[in-house]
Each structure stands twice: as C-alpha cells, then as structure tokens.
Design an enzyme around this catalytic site. Sequence first.
Site, PDB file in Angstrom:
ATOM      1  N   ASP A  19      -1.658   7.186  11.967  1.00 32.28           N
ATOM      2  CA  ASP A  19      -0.155   7.401  12.076  1.00 32.28           C
ATOM      3  C   ASP A  19       0.133   8.063  13.356  1.00 32.28           C
ATOM      4  OD1 ASP A  19       2.491   7.665  11.853  1.00 32.28           O
ATOM      5  OD2 ASP A  19       2.401   8.375   9.726  1.00 32.28           O
ATOM      6  N   ASP A  44       1.093  15.252  14.824  1.00 24.11           N
ATOM      7  CA  ASP A  44       1.321  15.525  13.334  1.00 24.11           C
ATOM      8  C   ASP A  44       0.048  15.420  12.558  1.00 24.11           C
ATOM      9  OD1 ASP A  44       2.901  15.782  11.094  1.00 24.11           O
ATOM     10  OD2 ASP A  44       3.427  13.486  11.001  1.00 24.11           O
ATOM     11  N   LEU A  74       0.795  -1.188  -0.037  1.00 20.54           N
ATOM     12  CA  LEU A  74      -0.085   0.110   0.009  1.00 20.54           C
ATOM     13  C   LEU A  74       0.903   1.151   0.236  1.00 20.54           C
ATOM     14  CD1 LEU A  74      -2.476  -1.097   2.569  1.00 20.54           C
ATOM     15  CD2 LEU A  74      -2.779  -1.200   0.060  1.00 20.54           C
ATOM     16  N   VAL A 117       3.679  -0.500   4.213  1.00 20.49           N
ATOM     17  CA  VAL A 117       2.389  -0.757   4.527  1.00 20.49           C
ATOM     18  C   VAL A 117       1.961  -1.738   3.701  1.00 20.49           C
ATOM     19  CG1 VAL A 117       0.270  -0.043   5.286  1.00 20.49           C
ATOM     20  CG2 VAL A 117       2.226   1.419   5.798  1.00 20.49           C
ATOM     21  N   GLU A 151      -2.444  14.159   5.366  1.00 20.62           N
ATOM     22  CA  GLU A 151      -1.834  12.912   5.051  1.00 20.62           C
ATOM     23  C   GLU A 151      -2.202  11.822   6.090  1.00 20.62           C
ATOM     24  OE1 GLU A 151       1.074  16.024   2.943  1.00 20.62           O
ATOM     25  OE2 GLU A 151      -0.614  15.927   4.548  1.00 20.62           O
ATOM     26  N   ASN A 152      -2.435  12.203   7.215  1.00 21.12           N
ATOM     27  CA  ASN A 152      -2.653  11.514   8.433  1.00 21.12           C
ATOM     28  C   ASN A 152      -3.991  11.272   8.747  1.00 21.12           C
ATOM     29  OD1 ASN A 152      -0.064  10.818   8.407  1.00 21.12           O
ATOM     30  ND2 ASN A 152       0.553  12.307   9.782  1.00 21.12           N
TER      31      ASN A 152
END
Length: 417
Positions: free
Chosen positions: A227, A206, A91, A99, A210-211
């Site tokens: 994450d 964070d 992934l 991942v 993207e997370n």
Amino acid sequence: MGCVSSKGQPPASRGATGSRAAPPAVAVGPAAVAGHQPSAKADARRSPDDPIFTTKLAATGQPKELRSGLLAAIDVTGEGATRDYFIESNLGHGSFGEVFRARHRHQPSRTVALKVMARERIKVTSIQREFAVMEAMGSHPGIVGYHGCYKTPEKVTFVLELMNGGELFERLVHKGAYTEAEARPAFRRIARALAYLHSRGIVHRDLKPENLLLKEDSYTSEIKIADFGLSQLIRSSERLVKVCGTWAYAAPEMADAARPGYDTKFDTWGYGVILSVVLTGFHPFDPEGGLPVDTIKHRARNAIWDFDQQEWEAMSAPARDLIRRLIVKDPERRLSAAEMVEHPWLREHTPMFNSPGSPSTTSARHALRSTTGAAMQDATPDPDGPVVAEPFDPALWLTRTERWRPSAGLQAGATLG
C-alpha cells in the site's frame, strides 16, 4: 467501460453508460501485459491531457532516463485489466476502491491482485503520486510486487503480487505476538526493503501492521510492505510537511510545528513501533490496552514509553537495543534504515538466544507441549541462520492469545490528514 466492474465481471461490449463504447484502456508498467511490448504508436495514442501521465516528474528528483521511461512504457489493450485477467474473488475494499484476486487468461498459473481505483472517488493527485512511486520503485523481495497499470476514463488498476496470508494486523489479533526467532527473518527483510525504498527516494509514510502482508498463512511466512497510496518521492535534502498516515505509528516530527518537516526517518519510527507490537503483543504507548486516545497520542508524540512490562524481561538485549534506537523523538538520534539493517539483531546469520528462562517456542505446537514441562530440543529452522535448540520453561510461557492486548492505537482506520 473497460477495467473491472463492481461485481468482478468482464465488461460487456457496450459502454457502461450507454450504447456507445467507452474509450480504450491503456496498460502501463514493467509487465502490464504478457507478450505486449510498448511502442511509439501506442504512446502516440496516449491522451495528452490525462493527468496520470502528465505528472511533472522532474519535480521528483528522479533521473531523466527514469522520468522519460515512465512516459514511454505505455500500450493500448482495449478493455482494461479484464482483457488479460479473469476476476476470481473480491479480496477487500476501501475508500479508494476494491481489490480483486484475478487469474491471467493466457497463463492460468499466474494469479495476481488487482487494485481498482475509481477516479471519481480519489483525488487525481493521489493516483498520480502513487503511480509515480510504483513505477519508480522497481523490485525488491520485501515489497509487494508491482506488475503494471491499466487505465480507463473511469478507473485506474494496479496489477500487484498476490499475498495469500492476509495482514500482519489480523495475524497478531488471532495468533498473538511473535517470538524473536519468528520475527527476526521477516523484519530483516522489511528493514532491507525500507533501506531500498529510501535509497530510491521513496518515503512510505503509512507503515502499520495493516500494510504489512503475509505471503502465506504460516508462522514462517515472508512479510512484505504494501500500500503505497500515501508514499512520496523525495530528494535527499527535502523535508515533507503533509500530515497523513496513521497516528498510532506516525513519528512525532509530523505533528511538531517547531520542526521543518520530516524525511525518511519517519518510516523507521513506524518500523520500531511495529516491531515492538509484534514482539510483545501490545502497543508501546498503551501497554495495558485501555488508555484514552488522547493519552496515547500524547505519549506517542513525546516518545513516552519504557521496558517495564513483563514481556520485555524475556526479550534479548539486542532486540531491546534496536527498538530503543528507533522509538526516539529526535529524528537526528533515530537510526536510518541503512543503519538499522546493520544492527546486531538484524544482521544476517546472527543466532538469537532469548534470555534464560524466557519463552522460546517457534511455532504453535510448542504451546501445546508446554503443559508437559518437557524441554524443547527442536526448533523451526531460521532460513537465514543456523538451527538453535533452546530450553523451554512452561511456567513463564504466555499463550499467543494472552500475548495480545487490544488498544485504541491498534485499531484500523485511525488515520491522519
């Protein structure tokens, strides 16, 4: 070797480094292996010098029973994650490792994501910290599920909930900004997840598009926090000082030498910036999408932004008020996650109406109809509230691709620390 190979194949019977087989792997966590139960015998076989399991958990401020549980929930599996999972595809990868999408060998309907970290490519303290956070985290519908951990001498593997919709960042790039009706249910869930994490003494550190991962590839998909590689356990009165994360979403107090560190409100700043991006399609500190990086950083560190852009004119007053209370330089004046959850824009079953004449579509099909000038009499149901039919003004509609402005502050990899 145990665990997952770089090509995603189960390990051979011999060790990867020679004829002698590698030491057995260990599975850890709430549901590491279906049907396997932790035992005193398995715990006795734990390597006493493995830094992953000799964390000084007392320093985290977690309850004694939780700390002892972290050390006790251990079981030997022999071959790492590949004993229990078939690897189906890769992934993605990062500096930590890779991942994989995987399927359980004995429960074919169960698919998961395996986050495989090579010990040689990541600091021991980083794996140690992430493991402690994941084990202390528990379960919440707004957080990507954690199902356990496997370890071998070479790798550590986290078994995670599979999210098929990809990153929020990619969704924004390809499909543009969300309407309020689309964003509100997802961001209510994220806000509750943050409040839950903070109540358990966890700072994410964070938060960025993207997370945040989509469960499915749809406009109404659940979005979950992912994450926890930079997350940290923290006491209620404690302040963190490490500079880390992604500068475009990092709260000003991280870089302010005059302040005594930062706490959980670091995350609510990031939430506010992300919500602003999601609703407008541009970064609040780079609204036109062309400012130099140093200028964006200066604006972010001093909370220099406004509601002057056209996109804000279409936004409801409660949405603007929430963002105004989050993107605040002084953390003492910024909403906590618990306070954020109670804000009118996020309150459960609060119907949201856009300003008169503003774009109000709730799915891509509305953009196609906009050329007809016909009023919209249908709306995608909000799972947390009533269906609201709203008028539609095609003259003010901005297509989804037009409602996204690339910015240096939005690019992946702009990290701190």
